[in-house]
Design a protein around this motif. Structure first.
Motif, mmCIF file in Angstrom:
data_model
loop_
_atom_site.group_PDB
_atom_site.id
_atom_site.type_symbol
_atom_site.label_atom_id
_atom_site.label_comp_id
_atom_site.label_asym_id
_atom_site.label_seq_id
_atom_site.Cartn_x
_atom_site.Cartn_y
_atom_site.Cartn_z
ATOM 1 N N SER A 1 -21.308 13.659 -14.329
ATOM 2 C CA SER A 1 -22.774 13.668 -14.352
ATOM 3 C C SER A 1 -23.299 14.285 -13.060
ATOM 4 O O SER A 1 -22.610 14.333 -12.058
ATOM 5 C CB SER A 1 -23.294 12.237 -14.486
ATOM 6 O OG SER A 1 -22.894 11.510 -13.341
ATOM 7 N N ASN A 2 -24.537 14.712 -13.110
ATOM 8 C CA ASN A 2 -25.118 15.378 -11.953
ATOM 9 C C ASN A 2 -25.951 14.399 -11.131
ATOM 10 O O ASN A 2 -27.089 14.646 -10.808
ATOM 11 C CB ASN A 2 -25.969 16.556 -12.444
ATOM 12 C CG ASN A 2 -26.171 17.572 -11.328
ATOM 13 O OD1 ASN A 2 -25.740 17.352 -10.193
ATOM 14 N ND2 ASN A 2 -26.854 18.644 -11.645
ATOM 15 N N GLU A 3 -25.366 13.208 -10.842
ATOM 16 C CA GLU A 3 -26.102 12.237 -10.031
ATOM 17 C C GLU A 3 -26.164 12.736 -8.603
ATOM 18 O O GLU A 3 -25.168 13.176 -8.057
ATOM 19 C CB GLU A 3 -25.392 10.883 -10.069
ATOM 20 C CG GLU A 3 -25.642 10.154 -11.360
ATOM 21 C CD GLU A 3 -24.653 9.008 -11.535
ATOM 22 O OE1 GLU A 3 -24.063 8.574 -10.526
ATOM 23 O OE2 GLU A 3 -24.462 8.580 -12.676
ATOM 24 N N ASP A 4 -27.350 12.618 -8.020
ATOM 25 C CA ASP A 4 -27.546 13.257 -6.721
ATOM 26 C C ASP A 4 -27.167 12.359 -5.561
ATOM 27 O O ASP A 4 -27.927 12.154 -4.651
ATOM 28 C CB ASP A 4 -29.000 13.705 -6.600
ATOM 29 C CG ASP A 4 -29.057 15.178 -6.258
ATOM 30 O OD1 ASP A 4 -30.157 15.711 -6.147
ATOM 31 O OD2 ASP A 4 -27.988 15.797 -6.089
ATOM 32 N N ASN A 5 -25.980 11.768 -5.611
ATOM 33 C CA ASN A 5 -25.606 10.870 -4.525
ATOM 34 C C ASN A 5 -24.386 11.371 -3.767
ATOM 35 O O ASN A 5 -23.645 10.609 -3.198
ATOM 36 C CB ASN A 5 -25.336 9.460 -5.071
ATOM 37 C CG ASN A 5 -24.277 9.508 -6.151
ATOM 38 O OD1 ASN A 5 -23.748 10.577 -6.462
ATOM 39 N ND2 ASN A 5 -23.966 8.359 -6.730
ATOM 40 N N SER A 6 -24.200 12.674 -3.801
ATOM 41 C CA SER A 6 -23.049 13.241 -3.110
ATOM 42 C C SER A 6 -23.544 14.179 -2.018
ATOM 43 O O SER A 6 -24.633 14.729 -2.098
ATOM 44 C CB SER A 6 -22.183 14.002 -4.116
ATOM 45 O OG SER A 6 -21.365 14.923 -3.461
ATOM 46 N N GLN B 1 -18.099 20.645 -8.509
ATOM 47 C CA GLN B 1 -18.635 20.424 -7.164
ATOM 48 C C GLN B 1 -17.857 21.279 -6.168
ATOM 49 O O GLN B 1 -16.650 21.118 -6.029
ATOM 50 C CB GLN B 1 -18.521 18.953 -6.797
ATOM 51 C CG GLN B 1 -19.143 18.036 -7.816
ATOM 52 C CD GLN B 1 -19.124 16.605 -7.345
ATOM 53 O OE1 GLN B 1 -20.167 15.978 -7.199
ATOM 54 N NE2 GLN B 1 -17.944 16.092 -7.103
ATOM 55 N N SER C 1 -17.087 16.460 -11.710
ATOM 56 C CA SER C 1 -17.825 15.222 -11.942
ATOM 57 C C SER C 1 -18.435 15.302 -13.344
ATOM 58 O O SER C 1 -18.713 16.397 -13.833
ATOM 59 C CB SER C 1 -18.898 15.091 -10.854
ATOM 60 O OG SER C 1 -19.892 14.195 -11.255
ATOM 61 N N ARG D 1 -23.380 22.148 -6.859
ATOM 62 C CA ARG D 1 -22.988 21.443 -8.073
ATOM 63 C C ARG D 1 -23.407 22.317 -9.240
ATOM 64 O O ARG D 1 -24.580 22.519 -9.492
ATOM 65 C CB ARG D 1 -23.667 20.081 -8.118
ATOM 66 C CG ARG D 1 -23.348 19.242 -6.869
ATOM 67 C CD ARG D 1 -24.359 18.132 -6.655
ATOM 68 N NE ARG D 1 -24.290 17.119 -7.693
ATOM 69 C CZ ARG D 1 -23.429 16.115 -7.685
ATOM 70 N NH1 ARG D 1 -22.574 15.988 -6.704
ATOM 71 N NH2 ARG D 1 -23.429 15.226 -8.648
#
Lengths: 376, 231
Positions: A306-311, A368, A304, A316
């Protein structure tokens, strides 16, 4: 694959000990096959020799044992010459233990008598392991009175391993000791082998074509192809290399070695730390401070930007892309090599995704890793 | 009907001859069988053929050549004569030599088969367990070849008991020296003593049955079959 198998040797020590088992061999078996080996192996820990069938693994091990002669050869352990142009020690004079591929117990002797065959002829100058301890370690006490034809394949192999050690060898040679067993039996024996590898202080040469066994057991890896060494080094380093033609066939994987730093009882998870990175794994009996070996399959790693926290993916890791290679067999796939500190991680992704994300060497990305990919 | 003193002498002589021949054959067959089972030399086929020859040659042919060879004018006979030894033909010693040649394949082949059947692996395993070549032979090869030795002993003994042609050619018919059971039966028939001949023949039939029954019983019990290693 996760093991509580302590890393026996820090890498600096391996390098300084690398001169201890020297092997130089040339052997022309047939017009189609020749062995040409020049190896210096550490005299501690487990060295796996990996290669396809027909790559010369068994021939190499048989030459080291003296069961086969080579046209040219120099074999020495810690300076003791077993073979050179002047000398050739027959197998019974070499301080080796040998575990054959298939069960090799003497059928006319009971399990206990098989062990005694070794004890009677053992090297009395050194004791690697005593009878009581190996019997306990391999869990063979209830089997001792039985004859080989009353034992299962796995039981026979455990006794064969115990027998090879009771000769009190200076090096243990194992030729695919699990390959004749079915999968469930392999899983039964592996814990015994892990315990053994941790316990004995002699070098172990372990032939295998199973990534699973290598990740669990090997500290050092030699890759053999067509009678030649094509790569060698610490398991972690070799498994993280690209391209990995020999490993592709069986789920390219990397080995992550780290320490347990936290335990979260409420979630049943433990934190493994390695080179300033962390991963969560399912908790078991391990304690804080224990060293862990984790297997991460490349197909269980995604990338991924970006490290967006929606997974839902827990692990990560901020990594740097080190290399990208197209899959020779499947043009739709790519193998991406990333570095988390100095730990390599491989991801097997589609070429389309690689193009969409504009993945390039040196790019910072997030790897990830599914927690589920960390197996026991 | 009872056994005459001549019959008892003949039975005793036969048993003595067969036991001695079997023991000697087990000893000399071991190196021959070992070599034949393991060599890759081109000599293997011709040596195998020589060992097996008594299986196909008429016993009279074998006896005839032995008579010539061992006789006072023969190659070996004259040599023995010069060494001051008594001639072998028409003596118990000569009978032992001839019987050994006659029964050789029946002893070599079962032993050879069991050496071949065990393969190289047990010996390699023993080598990695620091057993010297001699040690490997005594503690691994010999115990593993036990069924072969058993059938070799039984077949060698039984076959020597049953020989006739060779005995007649080289041993003649000397009571207490070379007159074995089969010759004794022949004498009875010649003298029209059918009752005596019947009695001795019946003993031979019963013996043959017992030997074969024993072989098959051993085969049933053991995992390495005695019969299989015999043939």
């Amino acid at each position: 694959m996760l093991c509580k198998n302590a890393e026996k040797i820090p890498s600096s020590k391996v390098l300084s000990k690398m001169t201890d088992l020297k092997i130089r061999l040339t052997k022309n078996n047939t017009a189609h096959f020749s062995l040409n080996i020049d190896l210096r192996l550490p005299n501690h820990g487990v060295t796996a020799i990996f290669g396809r069938s027909g790559s010369g693994k068994t021939t190499l091990l048989r030459c080291i044992a003296g069961l086969e002669k080579s046209e040219f050869g120099e074999v020495s352990l810690n300076g003791d010459v077993w073979q050179n142009t002047m000398t050739w020690l027959p197998p019974h004079k070499r301080p080796i233990g040998y575990v054959f591929q298939e069960a090799s117990l003497f059928p006319h002797l009971s399990a206990k008598e098989n062990l005694e065959f070794a004890i009677k002829r053992a090297n009395t100058k050194q004791t690697i392991i005593d009878y009581e301890e190996i019997v306990t370690l391999m869990g063979i006490k209830p089997l001792l009175a039985k004859y080989p034809n009353q034992l299962s394949g796995g039981e026979r192999q455990r006794i064969a391993i115990a027998r090879a050690l009771l000769i009190q060898p200076k090096v243990l040679l194992m030729d695919e000791p699990l390959s004749a067993l079915d999968e469930s039996l392999k899983q039964d024996i592996l814990p015994y082998l892990e315990a053994l590898c941790r316990r004995v202080q002699i070098p172990i040469l372990y032939i295998s074509h199973s990534i699973d066994e290598i990740i669990r057991l090997a500290d050092y890896l030699v890759i053999l192809d067509n009678g030649k060494v094509i790569d060698q080094g610490r398991t972690q380093k070799i498994l993280g290399k690209l391209p990995t033609p020999l490993l592709q066939s069986q789920d390219a994987s990397v080995l992550i070695s780290g320490t347990i730093t936290e335990k979260h009882k409420e979630w049943g998870l433990s934190k493994v730390s390695f080179s300033h990175h962390h991963m969560m794994i399912k908790s078991s009996e391990e304690k804080i401070g224990d060293t862990m070996r984790l297997r991460v399959k490349s197909r269980d790693v995604s990338i991924s930007l970006s490290n967006e926290d929606n997974s839902s993916i827990l692990n990560r890791l901020a990594v740097v892309i080190d290399d990208l290679v197209k899959d020779d067999q499947d043009p739709s796939m790519m193998m991406v090599r990333m570095l988390a500190g100095d730990t390599p991680i491989l991801a097997n992704i589609t070429a389309l995704s690689a193009d969409k994300l504009n993945l390039k060497k040196g790019k910072n990305v997030i790897a990830q890793i599914k927690s589920a990919a960390v197996l026991r | 009907m009872s056994l005459s003193p001549g019959d008892i002498t003949a039975i005793w002589l036969t048993l003595k001859l067969s036991a001695l021949v079997t023991c000697l054959l087990l000893i000399i067959s071991t190196p021959i069988a070992w070599w034949l089972a393991r060599t890759q030399s081109w000599l293997k086929a011709p040596i195998n053929a020589i060992v097996a020859m008594p299986l196909v040659l008429p016993p009279t042919v074998l006896g005839f050549y032995l008579l010539i060879f061992l006789g006072p004018d023969g190659t070996l006979g004259s040599l023995l004569n010069e060494l001051g030894m008594s001639p072998l033909p028409f003596s118990f010693k000569g009978l032992v030599v001839a019987s050994m040649i006659y029964s050789l394949p029946f002893v070599v082949q079962p032993i050879q088969n069991s050496f071949a059947a065990m393969g190289n692996r047990p010996l390699e395993v023993a080598a990695t367990l620091r057993a010297s070549p001699w040690n490997r032979f005594v503690y691994v090869a010999l115990p593993l070849a036990k069924p072969g030795y058993l059938s070799a002993a039984i077949l060698g003994f039984a076959h020597t008991v049953g020989e006739f042609g060779v005995v007649l050619m080289i041993g003649g018919n000397i009571q207490g020296e070379t007159r074995v059971l089969s010759v004794q039966i022949y004498d009875h028939v010649e003298a029209l003593e059918y009752g005596q001949a019947h009695f001795l023949s019946l003993i031979m039939v019963a013996f043959a049955f017992c030997v074969l029954a024993l072989l098959y019983a051993l085969q049933k019990r053991g995992k390495n079959t005695v019969i299989e290693s015999a043939f």
